[in-house]
Design a protein around this motif. Structure first.
Motif, PDB file in Angstrom:
ATOM      1  N   ASP A 132      -8.902   9.714   9.184  1.00 24.41           N
ATOM      2  CA  ASP A 132      -8.327  11.041   9.414  1.00 24.41           C
ATOM      3  C   ASP A 132      -7.369  11.048  10.604  1.00 24.41           C
ATOM      4  OD1 ASP A 132      -9.860  11.929   7.328  1.00 24.41           O
ATOM      5  OD2 ASP A 132     -11.203  13.181   8.534  1.00 24.41           O
ATOM      6  N   SER A 133      -6.922   9.880  11.049  1.00 22.90           N
ATOM      7  CA  SER A 133      -6.011   9.857  12.199  1.00 22.90           C
ATOM      8  C   SER A 133      -4.625  10.345  11.802  1.00 22.90           C
ATOM      9  CB  SER A 133      -5.929   8.444  12.793  1.00 22.90           C
ATOM     10  OG  SER A 133      -5.463   7.503  11.837  1.00 22.90           O
ATOM     11  N   VAL A 134      -4.146   9.893  10.663  1.00 21.18           N
ATOM     12  CA  VAL A 134      -2.842  10.331  10.167  1.00 21.18           C
ATOM     13  C   VAL A 134      -2.963  10.514   8.664  1.00 21.18           C
ATOM     14  CG1 VAL A 134      -1.921   7.997   9.813  1.00 21.18           C
ATOM     15  CG2 VAL A 134      -0.356   9.885  10.268  1.00 21.18           C
ATOM     16  N   PHE A 135      -2.248  11.516   8.144  1.00 19.62           N
ATOM     17  CA  PHE A 135      -2.194  11.783   6.719  1.00 19.62           C
ATOM     18  C   PHE A 135      -0.751  11.700   6.248  1.00 19.62           C
ATOM     19  CE2 PHE A 135      -5.822  14.651   8.020  1.00 19.62           C
ATOM     20  CZ  PHE A 135      -6.819  13.843   7.490  1.00 19.62           C
ATOM     21  N   THR A 173      -1.860  16.497   1.127  1.00 22.42           N
ATOM     22  CA  THR A 173      -0.420  16.335   1.297  1.00 22.42           C
ATOM     23  C   THR A 173       0.368  17.574   0.934  1.00 22.42           C
ATOM     24  OG1 THR A 173      -0.806  14.029   0.682  1.00 22.42           O
ATOM     25  CG2 THR A 173       1.479  14.746   0.895  1.00 22.42           C
ATOM     26  N   GLN A 174      -0.034  18.301  -0.093  1.00 27.88           N
ATOM     27  CA  GLN A 174       0.724  19.486  -0.491  1.00 27.88           C
ATOM     28  C   GLN A 174       0.713  20.531   0.619  1.00 27.88           C
ATOM     29  OE1 GLN A 174      -0.638  21.010  -4.261  1.00 27.88           O
ATOM     30  NE2 GLN A 174       1.460  21.449  -4.899  1.00 27.88           N
ATOM     31  N   ARG A 200       4.104  15.480  -8.298  1.00 29.13           N
ATOM     32  CA  ARG A 200       2.941  14.597  -8.452  1.00 29.13           C
ATOM     33  C   ARG A 200       1.654  15.393  -8.530  1.00 29.13           C
ATOM     34  NH1 ARG A 200       3.961   9.870  -4.053  1.00 29.13           N
ATOM     35  NH2 ARG A 200       1.942   9.131  -4.830  1.00 29.13           N
ATOM     36  N   ARG A 201       1.531  16.420  -7.720  1.00 33.89           N
ATOM     37  CA  ARG A 201       0.302  17.210  -7.765  1.00 33.89           C
ATOM     38  C   ARG A 201       0.231  18.052  -9.042  1.00 33.89           C
ATOM     39  NH1 ARG A 201      -3.376  15.144  -6.503  1.00 33.89           N
ATOM     40  NH2 ARG A 201      -4.607  17.013  -6.080  1.00 33.89           N
ATOM     41  N   VAL A 208      -1.665   9.618  -2.114  1.00 30.99           N
ATOM     42  CA  VAL A 208      -2.175   8.577  -1.222  1.00 30.99           C
ATOM     43  C   VAL A 208      -2.310   7.299  -2.044  1.00 30.99           C
ATOM     44  CG1 VAL A 208      -4.175   7.882   0.174  1.00 30.99           C
ATOM     45  CG2 VAL A 208      -3.414  10.288   0.174  1.00 30.99           C
ATOM     46  N   PRO A 209      -1.912   6.139  -1.503  1.00 33.36           N
ATOM     47  CA  PRO A 209      -1.437   5.896  -0.137  1.00 33.36           C
ATOM     48  C   PRO A 209       0.016   6.323   0.035  1.00 33.36           C
ATOM     49  CG  PRO A 209      -1.355   3.860  -1.378  1.00 33.36           C
ATOM     50  CD  PRO A 209      -1.991   4.876  -2.277  1.00 33.36           C
ATOM     51  N   THR A 210       0.448   6.275   1.281  1.00 31.75           N
ATOM     52  CA  THR A 210       1.830   6.591   1.629  1.00 31.75           C
ATOM     53  C   THR A 210       2.391   5.456   2.478  1.00 31.75           C
ATOM     54  OG1 THR A 210       3.270   8.214   2.715  1.00 31.75           O
ATOM     55  CG2 THR A 210       1.099   7.903   3.675  1.00 31.75           C
ATOM     56  N   LYS A 211       3.680   5.201   2.349  1.00 28.09           N
ATOM     57  CA  LYS A 211       4.299   4.109   3.113  1.00 28.09           C
ATOM     58  C   LYS A 211       4.696   4.616   4.498  1.00 28.09           C
ATOM     59  CE  LYS A 211       6.773   0.981   1.062  1.00 28.09           C
ATOM     60  NZ  LYS A 211       7.873   0.213   0.422  1.00 28.09           N
ATOM     61  N   LEU A 212       4.354   3.854   5.527  1.00 28.63           N
ATOM     62  CA  LEU A 212       4.677   4.239   6.895  1.00 28.63           C
ATOM     63  C   LEU A 212       6.165   4.515   7.056  1.00 28.63           C
ATOM     64  CD1 LEU A 212       4.022   4.647   9.877  1.00 28.63           C
ATOM     65  CD2 LEU A 212       4.144   2.162  10.178  1.00 28.63           C
ATOM     66  N   GLU A 213       7.015   3.718   6.431  1.00 30.36           N
ATOM     67  CA  GLU A 213       8.464   3.899   6.550  1.00 30.36           C
ATOM     68  C   GLU A 213       8.873   5.324   6.203  1.00 30.36           C
ATOM     69  OE1 GLU A 213      12.352   1.342   5.177  1.00 30.36           O
ATOM     70  OE2 GLU A 213      10.659   1.491   3.791  1.00 30.36           O
ATOM     71  N   ARG A 214       8.268   5.886   5.174  1.00 34.98           N
ATOM     72  CA  ARG A 214       8.611   7.248   4.760  1.00 34.98           C
ATOM     73  C   ARG A 214       8.047   8.271   5.733  1.00 34.98           C
ATOM     74  NH1 ARG A 214       8.325   9.391  -1.494  1.00 34.98           N
ATOM     75  NH2 ARG A 214      10.260  10.574  -1.336  1.00 34.98           N
ATOM     76  N   GLU A 215       6.851   8.017   6.223  1.00 33.65           N
ATOM     77  CA  GLU A 215       6.251   8.950   7.183  1.00 33.65           C
ATOM     78  C   GLU A 215       7.066   9.014   8.475  1.00 33.65           C
ATOM     79  OE1 GLU A 215       3.657  11.024   6.462  1.00 33.65           O
ATOM     80  OE2 GLU A 215       3.955  10.174   4.460  1.00 33.65           O
TER      81      GLU A 215
END
Length: 255
Positions: A132-135, A173-174, A200-201, A208-215
């Motif tokens: 739960d540190s980052v979403f 995420t939504q 997607r929803r 999930v998962p998500t790429k760090l580059e996009r975040e």
């Protein structure tokens, strides 16, 4: 051989993760929100659970520890704070390493959501299990930590290779996208990402998962040092801007 990662829904909005090494035939539970769901998922694949890696002590992350250990005899690896709700076999902290077969993970201190929260980064596999540190487009509530501590933790995540896939623990995420658009309305990358998330929803697909580059391009909680966000939200230092964003998210209600 590469690791197999099986992701499945748990409880109301958690994700469960089983990580399996085909070479050693070891299987790791990443957190344990629902013991029955994990045991069922492992049995369906013929995988034997050998370890649990907890990220933090909350019951929707460590609540299934004892039942899974009783059923499998696995080893529980966790930060010390998990002893609040479960016995553990090995205490880990920042800089320690853990293994599944020949695959090594580094333990990263990501305290802030809880003070002892950790993440597990497998660099050769380009994945990190971040609890739960980052979403995707968000971060955890600051239940125990302080803003400067949490911001420092997020810098550690930002310092991972951009191709790293972040396996976060909830399908938030939504809702996170709605706040992110409020926080950073002129971000074109974010606008495109939010549209994708809606689609997607609507198809009941996970985000999930998500790429760090996009975040790094879109998640306001990872971008609090940027001048545009600091001008919009205030704060002399990035961690102060982060604190204002986190407080605003706590009270945010989408239109």
């Amino acid at each position: 051989m590469p690791l197999d990662i099986h992701q499945f829904p748990c409880l109301s909005d958690n994700y469960g993760f089983l990580v399996h090494d085909p070479d050693s035939e070891e299987t790791v539970c990443i957190d344990t929100p629902d013991a029955d769901a994990y045991l069922k998922a492992a049995a369906e694949r013929g995988w034997q659970i050998t370890q649990i890696w907890n990220t933090h002590w909350h019951p929707d992350h460590a609540g299934g520890n004892e039942a899974i250990k009783a059923a499998t005899g696995c080893t529980i690896v966790a930060p010390a704070e998990v002893t609040r709700i479960s016995p553990i076999d090995r205490v880990v902290g920042h800089g320690d390493t853990v293994r599944i077969g020949d695959h090594e993970a580094t333990v990263i201190d990501v305290g802030g959501h809880t003070n002892g929260h950790v993440a597990y980064h497998l660099p050769a596999d380009e994945v990190a299990f971040v609890g739960d540190s980052v979403f995707a487009l968000g971060c955890g509530r600051m239940f125990e930590g302080e803003a400067e501590q949490f911001w420092t933790s997020l810098q550690r995540i930002k310092g991972l290779p951009p191709a790293t896939m972040l396996y976060c623990a909830h399908e938030y995420t939504q809702a996170n996208a709605a706040f992110a658009l409020h926080a950073d309305p002129d971000n074109l990358d974010l606008q495109l990402y939010a549209e994708e998330i809606e689609g997607r929803r609507a198809r009941r697909e996970p985000t999930v998962p998500t790429k760090l580059e996009r975040e790094l391009l879109t998640n306001p909680f990872l971008r609090a040092e940027r001048e545009d966000l600091r001008n919009r939200w205030g704060g002399r230092e990035p961690h102060e801007t982060f604190a204002r964003l986190r407080a605003a998210k706590d009270d945010f209600k989408a239109a």
